[in-house]
Design a protein around this motif. Structure first.
Motif, PDB file in Angstrom:
ATOM      1  N   ALA A 181       6.630   7.317   3.471  1.00  0.00           N
ATOM      2  CA  ALA A 181       5.605   7.136   4.423  1.00  0.00           C
ATOM      3  C   ALA A 181       5.907   6.371   5.736  1.00  0.00           C
ATOM      4  O   ALA A 181       6.923   5.623   5.503  1.00  0.00           O
ATOM      5  CB  ALA A 181       4.085   6.314   3.696  1.00  0.00           C
TER       6      ALA A 181
ATOM      7  N   ASN B 257      -0.421   7.146  -0.575  1.00  0.00           N
ATOM      8  CA  ASN B 257      -1.764   7.400  -0.511  1.00  0.00           C
ATOM      9  C   ASN B 257      -2.704   6.475  -0.482  1.00  0.00           C
ATOM     10  O   ASN B 257      -4.029   6.610  -0.772  1.00  0.00           O
ATOM     11  CB  ASN B 257      -1.848   7.926  -2.150  1.00  0.00           C
ATOM     12  N   GLY B 258      -2.617   5.299   0.017  1.00  0.00           N
ATOM     13  CA  GLY B 258      -3.549   4.252   0.146  1.00  0.00           C
ATOM     14  C   GLY B 258      -3.761   3.378  -0.943  1.00  0.00           C
ATOM     15  O   GLY B 258      -4.796   2.687  -0.659  1.00  0.00           O
ATOM     16  N   VAL B 259      -3.064   3.409  -1.928  1.00  0.00           N
ATOM     17  CA  VAL B 259      -3.515   2.734  -3.123  1.00  0.00           C
ATOM     18  C   VAL B 259      -2.634   1.366  -3.078  1.00  0.00           C
ATOM     19  O   VAL B 259      -1.406   1.449  -2.640  1.00  0.00           O
ATOM     20  CB  VAL B 259      -2.948   3.453  -4.392  1.00  0.00           C
ATOM     21  N   LEU B 260      -3.248   0.489  -3.578  1.00  0.00           N
ATOM     22  CA  LEU B 260      -2.504  -1.135  -3.412  1.00  0.00           C
ATOM     23  C   LEU B 260      -1.656  -0.966  -4.838  1.00  0.00           C
ATOM     24  O   LEU B 260      -2.487  -0.887  -6.096  1.00  0.00           O
ATOM     25  CB  LEU B 260      -3.780  -2.182  -3.623  1.00  0.00           C
TER      26      LEU B 260
ATOM     27  N   THR C 174       0.839  -1.188   0.043  1.00  0.00           N
ATOM     28  CA  THR C 174       0.049   0.012  -0.094  1.00  0.00           C
ATOM     29  C   THR C 174       0.974   1.216  -0.083  1.00  0.00           C
ATOM     30  O   THR C 174       1.828   1.461   0.900  1.00  0.00           O
ATOM     31  CB  THR C 174      -0.894   0.050   1.225  1.00  0.00           C
ATOM     32  N   ASP C 175       0.683   2.014  -0.983  1.00  0.00           N
ATOM     33  CA  ASP C 175       1.603   3.194  -1.360  1.00  0.00           C
ATOM     34  C   ASP C 175       1.072   4.340  -0.089  1.00  0.00           C
ATOM     35  O   ASP C 175       0.279   4.373   0.667  1.00  0.00           O
ATOM     36  CB  ASP C 175       1.729   3.648  -2.597  1.00  0.00           C
TER      37      ASP C 175
ATOM     38  N   GLY D  50       4.634   4.404   9.474  1.00  0.00           N
ATOM     39  CA  GLY D  50       3.887   3.104   9.449  1.00  0.00           C
ATOM     40  C   GLY D  50       4.369   2.166  10.481  1.00  0.00           C
ATOM     41  O   GLY D  50       5.341   2.217  10.889  1.00  0.00           O
TER      42      GLY D  50
END
Length: 304
Positions: free
Chosen positions: A205, A127-130, A124-125, A207
């Motif tokens: 990011a 921006n929350g995109v897989l 998951t990048d 996390g």
């Protein structure tokens, strides 16, 4: 056996990942040419410096900030169970390219790329995109190269000695390693290095996985005799990071309050102690010097 001898043995084990000295450095005495680098090069000056310990910590911290690069390590590497082993394998690749002849350097990189072929999956990048990833993706390989080069350069400038030819020389010379790893158009100056790094800003990011890496790098499985020194070197690595990297990593400049600690002085003292423990030159450099002297002697005698 004396206390000093025990300590030196433990120190060597930390960097080799094995109880006995590895045999692969001796292979650098073999070969038919002088290699991509040599004595007097910026690469030998930087990679032969104890400041690379700080640079290695910094590189691992920064590299973890790209979710795609971290996914490959997280999904396929045993770094959590075998931190020292992974460190030893990374050192072997660096030294093979640095001190081996051109054949050894190329084969060392091909070996890593072959190992990378099985490393692919999803992440998951920022921006929350897989997204899908592959360890041999030139974009991810570039990030790893940029973070590595910036880390080793920053550490040497902060805690090492002047670099022959300056920062630009090191970046330009180490671009060879990037090309051998399939990275197109790597940076060849310190300014280009910073410009290329900046293009990744939007992809980085924080996390839970990053937090895990930071925790592991803060407290690696070291013998008691090395823990205080390592804490100082970890602080030294953090001190070289810019504000954005520190923020994403959840790290702060070491300080007992509003006054920063004299990290540079303490780190240089620890690095001098490590140099005493490991010796003035690595076995890899000694072997490479023997090969280069033999090759040069053959040239002077007209031997092809």
């Amino acid at each position: 056996m004396s206390v000093v001898a025990d300590w030196r043995r433990e120190l060597a084990k930390t960097f080799s990942g094995a109880d006995e000295p590895p045999q692969w450095p001796r292979q650098f005495a073999n070969g038919t040419d002088e290699g991509y680098f040599g004595p007097g090069s910026a690469v030998w000056a930087v990679h032969g410096s104890m400041a690379t310990i700080v640079g290695g910590i910094r590189a691992l911290l920064v590299q973890s900030l790209h979710p795609g690069a971290l996914a490959g390590v997280y999904d396929f590497s045993a770094y959590r169970e075998d931190v020292l082993g992974r460190l030893a394998r990374t050192i072997r690749w660096i030294f093979t390219v640095t001190y081996g002849d051109t054949t050894a350097a190329r084969e060392g990189c091909r070996r890593v790329l072959r190992l990378h072929e099985r490393v692919h999956g999803w992440y998951t990048d920022a921006n929350g995109v897989l997204c899908s990833y592959s360890a041999n993706d030139p974009h991810l390989l570039r990030w790893v190269h940029l973070a590595f080069t910036d880390a080793f350069l920053s550490a040497e400038l902060a805690y090492g000695r002047p670099i022959p030819g300056g920062p630009d020389a090191y970046v330009a010379e180490w671009a060879v390693a990037a090309e051998l790893m399939g990275v197109p158009d790597p940076p060849r100056s310190a300014a280009q290095l910073q410009r290329q790094l900046a293009t990744y800003d939007g992809e980085l990011a924080a996390g839970e996985r990053v937090e895990e890496v930071v925790s592991l790098l803060k407290h690696p499985p070291l013998p008691p005799s090395q823990r205080l020194g390592y804490r100082i070197l970890f602080a030294a690595a953090v001190a070289t990071l810019g504000p954005r990297y520190r923020q994403l990593l959840g790290l702060k400049l070491p300080a007992p309050g509003p006054v920063p600690l004299p990290v540079r002085t303490a780190a240089r003292a620890v690095l001098r102690v490590v140099r005493f423990g490991l010796g003035p030159r690595s076995p890899s450099e000694e072997a490479a010097r023997r090969r280069i002297a033999r090759v040069q002697a053959g040239h002077s005698q007209g031997t092809p």
